[in-house]
Scaffold this active site. Structure first.
Site, PDB file in Angstrom:
ATOM      1  N   TYR A 136      59.223  80.212  61.273  1.00 37.78           N
ATOM      2  CA  TYR A 136      59.927  80.592  60.047  1.00 37.78           C
ATOM      3  C   TYR A 136      58.855  80.919  59.015  1.00 37.78           C
ATOM      4  O   TYR A 136      58.063  80.056  58.645  1.00 37.78           O
ATOM      5  CB  TYR A 136      60.827  79.449  59.556  1.00 37.78           C
ATOM      6  N   HIS A 181      77.865  77.619  58.650  1.00 37.86           N
ATOM      7  CA  HIS A 181      76.565  76.942  58.773  1.00 37.86           C
ATOM      8  C   HIS A 181      76.722  75.492  59.230  1.00 37.86           C
ATOM      9  O   HIS A 181      77.476  74.724  58.641  1.00 37.86           O
ATOM     10  CB  HIS A 181      75.839  76.963  57.421  1.00 37.86           C
TER      11      HIS A 181
END
Length: 596
Positions: A232, A414
């Site tokens: 990331y 999510h």
């Protein structure tokens, strides 16, 4: 080439008829020749496939597709760049090669065959008695071989995968040696993988874009992708000084050529306005060198995942950024998936924002639905499908929404790693009205903002109920709610207009009732669970001796105990709603259908 049987849309035949249906496979003379198979329906042109995704990290297999809602079917175009002795393509519940629904192309070294197949629980392949992957054609091109085929959403075949809204786990395998029969293919010994996509894209009319539209690219500054499987990457960008209020009206991905199979998903976040400045940073998001202040850059402006197209706002609304009360600082986050561990690959991918100074009638807003981030909501270990539900109650919408209501046009679901399904439904007067968004094959590794097929109107007094299903079979202790990746969330970020003060509409069980639960566990179990105030809720959950009784009592508590309602304004000040009883629903709208 022999002609092929094709099935027209008709009621499902009886099981007996399906069993005696003739089995067939299609012989293809040689792979590397131009061949056209005449079948029901015309072969779509290459330009008729608006959606595209690489299946494998090397980009040897590239899938394009279109969706026909009138026909209730998907047309696929699969480009094979270096065909050897065949391939497998298909779908399964979560990307497994067992209990999968497959189209198979294979060669024995002399002849080549195509057929609809399925795999059993041991991974053994079988020809399907009902052939629902319909081969439409194949053609050779300089870049490789194109295969065109069609598949109905629903086939009435118990061995077939039901294509539905939400995430689809596509699987592929490459045959590097000749095989003498379908049954001889050993799926555990072939080069294989999976790719997640949303196959059933909404059929949305693209709004007309204004003449004064400008673009801004938030992209990684020619970084070197780390030579590891998962990275990331965080990069800080800044709006110009004195940047006035604008509306973002669309955005799209910018992918560095050659990296299409490595850039998994990307998000642009706006930072919190209460800080005057944010430090520059360009590096891995999990690095100890990353400044802590970057954790305050969490307001989503744009989110893209592999296979997604451009995102358009409705013509009457735009997402505001710039101007007073809006931070100048943005954080780009790019998830690189590099399983082949390529080294030295440079990347400048990111997101292109399209914005206008001519403000539309409404500001779009983003509202959080679901569960509060708190350890009082927990999932026992060893669970196959444990559900938790968060409520946006009628009291909250009555206080916070305008009389004319709001319109939800997009949604981003999510959870963290244990999430398997998510659904949000709209309830009015105690009755479910419609599904806002549902994903029966949800994956925490594939999260995107999805435009809804139909705008959902929500009025004061309505309720929005979000349910998440979790799997903790690989865990030995309870999973509590929270921000950590091994903790859990249940959230639906809904995008709507006109923007209101309501930014968060979530719930959790009343903590006082959880204390009673721990006391009950102590009373009926030999092992002591410390319920003293100085011991944290996670520690109390971790010390519960999990058995059927303790699990069932916790589930009943979550299903029936009063809830603590969080009905928050943008300023984090709560609307006065307090504790409430759980909403009781009189009828149910079907959620995601179960299939393999």
């Amino acid at each position: 080439l022999p002609s092929m049987q094709t099935s027209r849309s008709q009621p499902c035949p009886s099981f007996k008829l399906r069993e005696v249906a003739s089995m067939y496979f299609t012989m293809i003379a040689v792979f590397l020749v131009i061949l056209v198979v005449a079948l029901q329906g015309s072969v779509p042109r290459g330009s008729d496939f608006p959606y595209k995704v690489p299946l494998d990290p090397q980009g040897l297999l590239e899938l394009s597709w279109n969706v026909s809602y009138p026909e209730q079917a998907v047309h696929f175009q699969l480009l094979v760049r270096d065909l050897q002795f065949g391939l497998l393509f298909g779908m399964s519940d979560r990307g497994e090669f067992e209990n999968a629904d497959l189209a198979v192309l294979w060669s024995d070294g002399h002849n080549s065959y195509f057929g609809d197949a399925w795999s059993d629980a041991k991974g053994q392949l079988h020809m399907d008695s009902q052939q629902d992957y319909q081969l439409l054609g194949a053609r050779k091109a300089p870049e490789g071989l194109y295969l065109l085929f069609r598949r109905a959403f629903s086939t009435c075949d118990p061995k077939d995968y039901l294509i539905e809204d939400g995430t689809v786990h596509l699987i592929y395998g490459i045959l590097e040696k000749p095989v003498h029969s379908l049954q001889a293919i050993n799926i555990s010994a072939i080069h294989r993988g999976l790719q997640r996509v949303q196959l059933l894209k909404p059929n949305i009319t693209v709004p007309e874009l204004p003449s004064d539209m400008k673009t801004m690219e938030i992209t990684a500054p020619d970084i070197v992708i780390p030579s590891q499987e998962t990275t990331y990457w965080c990069y800080m960008a800044e709006l110009p000084d004195g940047f006035p209020k604008h509306h973002i009206i669309m955005y799209e991905p910018v992918i560095t050529a050659g990296n299409e199979a490595l850039v998994h998903h990307m998000e642009v976040f706006q930072c919190a306005a209460e800080f005057d400045s944010f430090p520059y940073y360009n590096g891995p998001c999990d690095s100890k060198m990353k400044p802590n202040r970057l954790n305050y850059c969490r307001h989503v402006l744009a989110a893209w995942a592999m296979g997604a197209q451009a995102f358009y706002y409705p013509e009457e609304a735009g997402l505001a950024f710039g101007g007073p009360g809006s931070s100048r600082y943005l954080r780009l986050e790019v998830h690189y998936h590099n399983p082949l561990v390529f080294e030295g690959r440079r990347d400048s991918s990111g997101i292109r924002l399209y914005y206008t100074a001519t403000l539309r009638p409404y500001d779009a807003g983003i509202m959080e639905l679901g569960l509060v981030y708190t350890p009082v909501m927990a999932i026992p270990p060893g669970e196959d499908a444990f559900t938790l539900t968060g409520y946006c109650t009628d009291k909250c919408t009555q206080l916070a929404l305008p009389a004319a209501g709001i319109r939800i046009f997009a949604s981003q679901l999510h959870t963290h790693l244990a999430g398997r399904k998510v659904v949000t439904v709209l309830s009015r007067d105690g009755r479910e009205q419609q599904v806002v968004n549902a994903d029966g094959h949800y994956s925490p590794h594939f999260q995107e903002i999805r435009m809804l097929k139909k705008v959902v109107a929500v009025f004061p007094g309505d309720e929005l109920i979000t349910t998440c299903t979790y799997n903790t079979q690989d865990r030995s202790r309870a999973t509590v709610g929270g921000f950590g990746i091994l903790e859990e969330m249940c959230v639906n970020y809904v995008h709507y207009y006109p923007q209101t003060q309501l930014e968060l509409c979530k719930s959790c069980v009343d903590p006082g009732y959880l204390h009673r639960y721990f006391s009950l566990v102590n009373r009926f179990n030999d092992e002591e669970v410390c319920t003293c105030p100085q011991v944290s809720v996670p520690q109390q959950f971790f010390s519960v001796p999990w058995n059927t009784f303790n699990r069932d009592v916790l589930k009943s508590l979550y299903d029936f105990a009063p809830i603590s309602m969080h009905c928050n304004k943008s300023s984090a000040i709560r609307f006065p709603v307090g504790t409430a009883s759980q909403p009781k629903l009189h009828s149910k709208t079907p959620g995601p259908r179960e299939k393999k």
